[in-house]
Motif scaffolding. Structure first.
Motif, PDB file in Angstrom:
ATOM      1  N   ALA A  48       0.954  -0.930  -0.096  1.00 48.72           N
ATOM      2  CA  ALA A  48      -0.006   0.002   0.034  1.00 48.72           C
ATOM      3  C   ALA A  48       0.947   1.313   0.053  1.00 48.72           C
ATOM      4  N   LEU A  49       2.153   1.466   0.403  1.00 52.06           N
ATOM      5  CA  LEU A  49       2.975   2.558   0.544  1.00 52.06           C
ATOM      6  C   LEU A  49       3.815   2.575  -0.701  1.00 52.06           C
ATOM      7  N   CYS A  50       3.770   1.343  -1.642  1.00 49.59           N
ATOM      8  CA  CYS A  50       4.349   1.549  -2.965  1.00 49.59           C
ATOM      9  C   CYS A  50       3.224   2.372  -3.194  1.00 49.59           C
ATOM     10  N   ASP A  51       2.361   1.595  -3.279  1.00 49.86           N
ATOM     11  CA  ASP A  51       1.673   1.949  -4.576  1.00 49.86           C
ATOM     12  C   ASP A  51       1.214   4.356  -4.163  1.00 49.86           C
ATOM     13  N   ALA A  52       0.866   3.781  -2.705  1.00 53.96           N
ATOM     14  CA  ALA A  52       0.833   5.513  -2.411  1.00 53.96           C
ATOM     15  C   ALA A  52       2.326   6.541  -2.704  1.00 53.96           C
ATOM     16  N   GLU A  53       3.536   5.400  -2.610  1.00 56.27           N
ATOM     17  CA  GLU A  53       4.534   6.718  -3.378  1.00 56.27           C
ATOM     18  C   GLU A  53       3.781   6.339  -5.041  1.00 56.27           C
ATOM     19  N   TRP A  54       4.330   5.580  -6.089  1.00 57.03           N
ATOM     20  CA  TRP A  54       3.710   5.247  -6.850  1.00 57.03           C
ATOM     21  C   TRP A  54       2.650   6.829  -7.449  1.00 57.03           C
ATOM     22  N   ALA A  55       1.921   6.528  -6.759  1.00 56.72           N
ATOM     23  CA  ALA A  55       0.671   7.894  -7.104  1.00 56.72           C
ATOM     24  C   ALA A  55       1.072   9.360  -6.792  1.00 56.72           C
ATOM     25  N   LYS A  56       2.261   9.354  -5.934  1.00 48.93           N
ATOM     26  CA  LYS A  56       2.938  10.422  -6.167  1.00 48.93           C
ATOM     27  C   LYS A  56       3.914  11.294  -7.323  1.00 48.93           C
ATOM     28  N   LEU A  57       4.046   9.892  -8.151  1.00 46.71           N
ATOM     29  CA  LEU A  57       5.230  10.582  -9.676  1.00 46.71           C
ATOM     30  C   LEU A  57       3.311  10.913 -10.442  1.00 46.71           C
ATOM     31  N   THR A  58       4.369  12.189 -11.122  1.00 40.27           N
ATOM     32  CA  THR A  58       3.628  12.680 -12.081  1.00 40.27           C
ATOM     33  C   THR A  58       3.148  11.885 -13.182  1.00 40.27           C
ATOM     34  N   PRO A  59       1.812  12.387 -14.812  1.00 38.75           N
ATOM     35  CA  PRO A  59       1.548  11.356 -15.374  1.00 38.75           C
ATOM     36  C   PRO A  59       3.186  11.319 -16.452  1.00 38.75           C
ATOM     37  N   ALA A  60       4.075  12.526 -16.477  1.00 40.88           N
ATOM     38  CA  ALA A  60       5.321  12.226 -17.078  1.00 40.88           C
ATOM     39  C   ALA A  60       6.334  11.495 -16.677  1.00 40.88           C
ATOM     40  N   GLN A  61       6.824  11.553 -15.256  1.00 36.95           N
ATOM     41  CA  GLN A  61       7.353  10.828 -14.763  1.00 36.95           C
ATOM     42  C   GLN A  61       6.837   8.847 -14.928  1.00 36.95           C
ATOM     43  N   LYS A  62       5.133   8.924 -14.834  1.00 41.20           N
ATOM     44  CA  LYS A  62       5.201   7.375 -15.119  1.00 41.20           C
ATOM     45  C   LYS A  62       5.213   6.670 -16.157  1.00 41.20           C
ATOM     46  N   LEU A  63       5.777   7.826 -17.161  1.00 44.25           N
ATOM     47  CA  LEU A  63       5.647   7.464 -18.636  1.00 44.25           C
ATOM     48  C   LEU A  63       7.122   6.692 -18.449  1.00 44.25           C
ATOM     49  N   LEU A  64       7.958   7.812 -18.055  1.00 46.75           N
ATOM     50  CA  LEU A  64       9.210   7.197 -18.236  1.00 46.75           C
ATOM     51  C   LEU A  64       9.698   6.277 -17.476  1.00 46.75           C
ATOM     52  N   VAL A  65       9.140   5.560 -16.268  1.00 47.15           N
ATOM     53  CA  VAL A  65       9.249   4.955 -15.343  1.00 47.15           C
ATOM     54  C   VAL A  65       8.383   3.679 -15.566  1.00 47.15           C
ATOM     55  N   ASP A  66       9.233   2.366 -15.002  1.00 47.83           N
ATOM     56  CA  ASP A  66       8.346   0.993 -15.676  1.00 47.83           C
ATOM     57  C   ASP A  66       7.820   0.961 -14.549  1.00 47.83           C
ATOM     58  N   ARG A  67       6.391   0.343 -14.099  1.00 48.32           N
ATOM     59  CA  ARG A  67       6.234   0.239 -13.295  1.00 48.32           C
ATOM     60  C   ARG A  67       6.487  -1.496 -12.605  1.00 48.32           C
ATOM     61  N   GLY A  68       6.509  -2.140 -13.215  1.00 47.69           N
ATOM     62  CA  GLY A  68       7.122  -3.021 -12.893  1.00 47.69           C
ATOM     63  C   GLY A  68       8.262  -3.545 -12.643  1.00 47.69           C
ATOM     64  N   GLY A  69       9.154  -2.252 -13.258  1.00 54.93           N
ATOM     65  CA  GLY A  69      10.711  -2.899 -11.895  1.00 54.93           C
ATOM     66  C   GLY A  69      10.274  -1.990 -10.767  1.00 54.93           C
ATOM     67  N   PHE A  70       9.860  -0.515 -11.066  1.00 53.84           N
ATOM     68  CA  PHE A  70      10.052   0.263 -10.151  1.00 53.84           C
ATOM     69  C   PHE A  70       9.079  -0.589  -8.812  1.00 53.84           C
ATOM     70  N   ASP A  71       8.074  -1.419  -9.337  1.00 52.77           N
ATOM     71  CA  ASP A  71       7.241  -2.412  -7.760  1.00 52.77           C
ATOM     72  C   ASP A  71       8.589  -3.405  -7.246  1.00 52.77           C
ATOM     73  N   GLU A  72       9.038  -3.690  -8.264  1.00 56.65           N
ATOM     74  CA  GLU A  72      11.115  -4.609  -7.902  1.00 56.65           C
ATOM     75  C   GLU A  72      11.029  -4.409  -7.153  1.00 56.65           C
ATOM     76  N   GLY A  73      11.353  -3.190  -7.006  1.00 52.94           N
ATOM     77  CA  GLY A  73      12.488  -1.969  -6.384  1.00 52.94           C
ATOM     78  C   GLY A  73      12.198  -1.784  -4.412  1.00 52.94           C
ATOM     79  N   CYS A  74      10.372  -1.775  -5.515  1.00 52.35           N
ATOM     80  CA  CYS A  74       9.766  -0.978  -3.350  1.00 52.35           C
ATOM     81  C   CYS A  74       9.658  -2.038  -3.160  1.00 52.35           C
ATOM     82  N   ARG A  75       8.838  -2.960  -3.458  1.00 52.66           N
ATOM     83  CA  ARG A  75       7.924  -3.814  -2.897  1.00 52.66           C
ATOM     84  C   ARG A  75       8.581  -5.135  -2.259  1.00 52.66           C
TER      85      ARG A  75
END
Length: 78
Positions: A48-75
């Motif tokens: 839940a905290l990782c999802d909250a951190e992901w939600a803080k990214l701007t739409p432009a940042q979300k285009l640049l960051v791979d969600r799977g990689g982000f989740d692997e790094g955060c979770r």
């Protein structure tokens, strides 16, 4: 060196390599998010905290960051 032509085995290898590098870079972003969570007193690897951190990214940042990689790094606890 010229870029490989689209559709060739060389192009496919470069594309796969670029994707792997992108995922690894996104893991680093996830690790920094995890660090922020822990510094704020949260539990390492908390979904839940990782999802909250992901939600803080701007739409432009979300285009640049791979969600799977982000989740692997955060979770995944370091």
């Amino acid at each position: 060196m010229a870029s490989p032509s689209a559709g060739t085995p060389e192009w496919a290898a470069k594309f796969a390599g670029d994707g792997a590098q992108h995922r690894e870079a996104s893991k680093v972003v996830g690790r920094y998010a995890q660090l922020h969570i822990v510094q704020a007193g949260g539990r390492q690897g908390d979904t839940a905290l990782c999802d909250a951190e992901w939600a803080k990214l701007t739409p432009a940042q979300k285009l640049l960051v791979d969600r799977g990689g982000f989740d692997e790094g955060c979770r995944v606890p370091a």
